[in-house]
Design a protein around this motif. Structure first.
Motif, short mmCIF file in Angstrom:
data_model
loop_
_atom_site.label_atom_id
_atom_site.label_comp_id
_atom_site.label_asym_id
_atom_site.label_seq_id
_atom_site.Cartn_x
_atom_site.Cartn_y
_atom_site.Cartn_z
N LYS A 208 0.82 -1.22 0.00
CA LYS A 208 0.00 0.00 0.00
C LYS A 208 0.86 1.27 0.00
N GLY A 209 2.17 1.12 0.12
CA GLY A 209 3.08 2.27 0.09
C GLY A 209 3.53 2.75 1.45
N PHE A 210 3.24 2.00 2.52
CA PHE A 210 3.61 2.41 3.87
C PHE A 210 4.90 1.73 4.32
N LYS A 211 5.64 2.41 5.20
CA LYS A 211 6.72 1.81 5.97
C LYS A 211 6.19 1.58 7.39
N VAL A 212 6.84 0.67 8.11
CA VAL A 212 6.40 0.34 9.47
C VAL A 212 7.56 0.53 10.43
N MET A 213 7.32 1.32 11.47
CA MET A 213 8.31 1.60 12.50
C MET A 213 7.72 1.19 13.86
N LEU A 214 8.48 0.45 14.63
CA LEU A 214 8.04 -0.01 15.94
C LEU A 214 8.67 0.83 17.05
N THR A 215 7.90 1.11 18.07
CA THR A 215 8.44 1.76 19.26
C THR A 215 9.09 0.70 20.16
N VAL A 216 10.32 0.97 20.56
CA VAL A 216 11.06 0.06 21.43
C VAL A 216 11.44 0.84 22.69
N THR A 217 11.15 0.28 23.83
CA THR A 217 11.50 0.92 25.10
C THR A 217 12.56 0.09 25.81
N PRO A 218 13.28 0.69 26.76
CA PRO A 218 14.34 -0.03 27.46
C PRO A 218 13.85 -0.81 28.67
N PHE A 219 12.58 -1.18 28.68
CA PHE A 219 12.02 -1.87 29.84
C PHE A 219 12.04 -3.38 29.66
N GLY A 220 12.38 -4.06 30.74
CA GLY A 220 12.37 -5.52 30.74
C GLY A 220 11.53 -6.04 31.88
#
Length: 522
Positions: A208-220
């Protein structure tokens, strides 16, 4: 990709010095302002109105307590003040008193005006290395799913959201998935209950023409086998007494993953590579915001922690940091959230923060609001339109909520036109990004920066995008707004010509954005 010259930059050292700075400075310097001299700097986020007029007192070592700071001041007369070590700054409304435990701080001559002071200070103390950041984030909209879905996002909802964006006649861009795609903190795989086939989802979005970016946090996770292994191997931040630093974050209590540990950094890198290789994820936003207030408890690990997370972005085609990681001129984009709400009163502070970020070594910075309460925003269609128009004209065209939430179809159309305008500017914006990687020039520029000594020092409600476009966002519900045109020939959105310097009233009763393009040779 070129790497940073020194990832443990003076800005990162401020985190260390904040734990050790003495209370009474050994060196004190009085710096008197010259005639008609105005000063900017220090505050990158949550900035007071600049140039400075009201007295203030601040220690640049207090990064974690006072927000994102930069150890520099620059003036309209071409002077600058810089120290890579903490300094206590007292401003009485006219003059500065600078205290330091490490050196005698003075004002240096960098040129004749604000722009020259910035460039000389920058290239002498934190020069750019020519690394070009993720250009696509500047040239296409970034649709942030956080406000729309929060932790309720699913695979089908994301696909439907993309379809609705295109169905509304809006351009495809990057879909920024807020944290919540994982089953729990510490894992680096999709929650299969809500994202049953991530690869198929990403492939369809790419089509569809989109890129995908994920949010990554430093939590474990603060439990289970991974927690025990992490403790044994030093993968988590620890307090000064050696016990793990446990923080209360969204989703419960968590450890803070220490990417400054080489073994953990390698493990994190492999996990991110897997997300890219197995699922086709295009990039990541590293969100370390919630850890910052706790770094003072980390027993001197703060600088290594921030530097480690910063290194994870090297080589990624799409990468963004929140809230900026206090290192200027990185090849990574910086997003800063302010705490001024989402009402009409929040628009001017966002411009202030954006302009000061550009003057303190963060040329790619864009500003968003902390979305704790959106009731005022979503109850006012005009405010919604003005909010999106301002966000779209920042370095990254950030779409924080669905434009079709705006109940008025005419206002929806005006937002659509603003996105189309930004799309038309894409080629020029790409030129600016590439140029900035070499020169450190901010993309969004204070009027005084671009037109020095022309009476724009106190002009904080309009700004320049590069040297070509003058943007004058409406910051209230008035039907007109005043625009100050600099010298030269300017074209408005209707193609009408104006010769500056000139002050005009622009009709914005239709909800449109006031903007002008320079018709003069740059």
């Amino acid at each position: 990709m070129t790497t940073l010259r020194n990832p443990t930059f003076p800005f990162l050292l401020l985190l260390f010095f904040s734990l050790t700075a003495a209370a009474a400075p050994r060196h004190t310097t009085k710096i008197e302002s010259q005639r008609n001299e105005k000063w900017w700097g220090i505050f990158v986020s949550s900035a007071p109105a600049e140039p400075f007029q009201q007295p203030f007192s601040i220690n640049t070592a207090r990064y974690m307590q006072d927000g994102l700071l930069s150890p520099m001041l620059i003036s309209s007369n071409g002077r600058y003040i810089w120290s890579s070590r903490p300094m206590q700054i007292e401003f009485d409304g006219r003059d500065f008193t600078i205290g330091s435990d490490y050196e005698k701080v003075s004002a240096a001559k960098g040129g004749r005006n604000l722009r020259e002071a910035y460039l000389v200070c920058c290239h002498k103390n934190f020069p750019p290395d020519g690394t070009v950041p993720s250009v696509e984030l500047f040239t296409r909209p970034v649709y942030n799913t956080r406000m729309e879905f929060g932790y309720g996002l699913t695979q089908q909802k994301l696909l439907d959201y993309a379809d609705r964006i295109l169905g509304a006649g809006l351009p495809a861009g990057t879909l920024l998935v807020s944290d919540g795609w994982r089953s729990y903190n510490g894992t680096y795989d999709f929650d299969k209950d809500f994202f049953p086939d991530p690869r198929a989802m990403v492939d369809r979005l790419h089509e569809k023409g989109f890129k995908v970016m994920l949010t990554v946090t430093p939590f474990g996770g603060a439990f289970g086998r991974s927690y025990i292994t992490g403790l044994r191997n030093g993968f988590f931040l620890r307090k000064a007494d050696g016990t793990p630093l446990i923080v209360e974050a969204e989703g419960g209590y968590s450890t803070c993953i220490h990417a400054g540990n080489p073994e953990e950094a390698e493990l994190l890198g492999r996990r991110l590579d897997r997300l890219r290789d197995e699922y086709g994820i295009d990039g990541f936003r590293f969100d370390c915001r919630a850890v910052l207030p706790h770094l003072a408890e980390s027993g001197g690990q703060a600088a290594d922690f921030m530097s480690g997370w910063m290194k994870l972005g090297r080589g990624l085609s799409l990468c963004e940091y929140l809230p900026g990681l206090n290192t200027p001129l990185t090849p990574y984009i910086n997003c800063i959230e302010n705490d001024n709400g989402t009402g009409w009163e929040s628009l001017q502070p966002r411009i202030n923060d954006m302009l000061t970020a550009g003057l303190t070594g963060f040329p790619y910075c864009h500003i968003s609001a902390h979305h704790a309460d959106t009731s005022a925003l979503f109850s006012d269609p005009l405010l919604m339109a003005r909010t999106l128009q301002l966000a779209v004209m920042m370095p990254i065209p950030n779409v924080a909520f669905a434009p079709w939430r705006i109940a008025d179809p005419d206002l929806q159309e005006q937002v659509k036109r603003t996105l189309a305008l930004r799309e038309r500017m894409a080629g020029y914006v790409e030129e600016l990004v590439r140029e900035s990687s070499r020169t450190a020039e901010p993309l969004i520029r204070h009027m005084e920066y671009q037109y020095p000594r022309n009476g724009f020092a106190d002009c904080n409600d309009q700004f320049m995008l590069g040297a070509r476009y003058l943007i004058a966002p409406a910051l209230n519900d008035a039907a007109t707004r005043t625009v100050r045109l600099p010298r030269g020939v300017w074209l408005d959105r209707e193609g009408r010509r104006f010769k500056g310097p000139l002050v005009i009233e622009v009709n914005v009763a239709d909800g449109g954005l006031a903007w002008f393009e320079s018709a003069s040779k740059q």
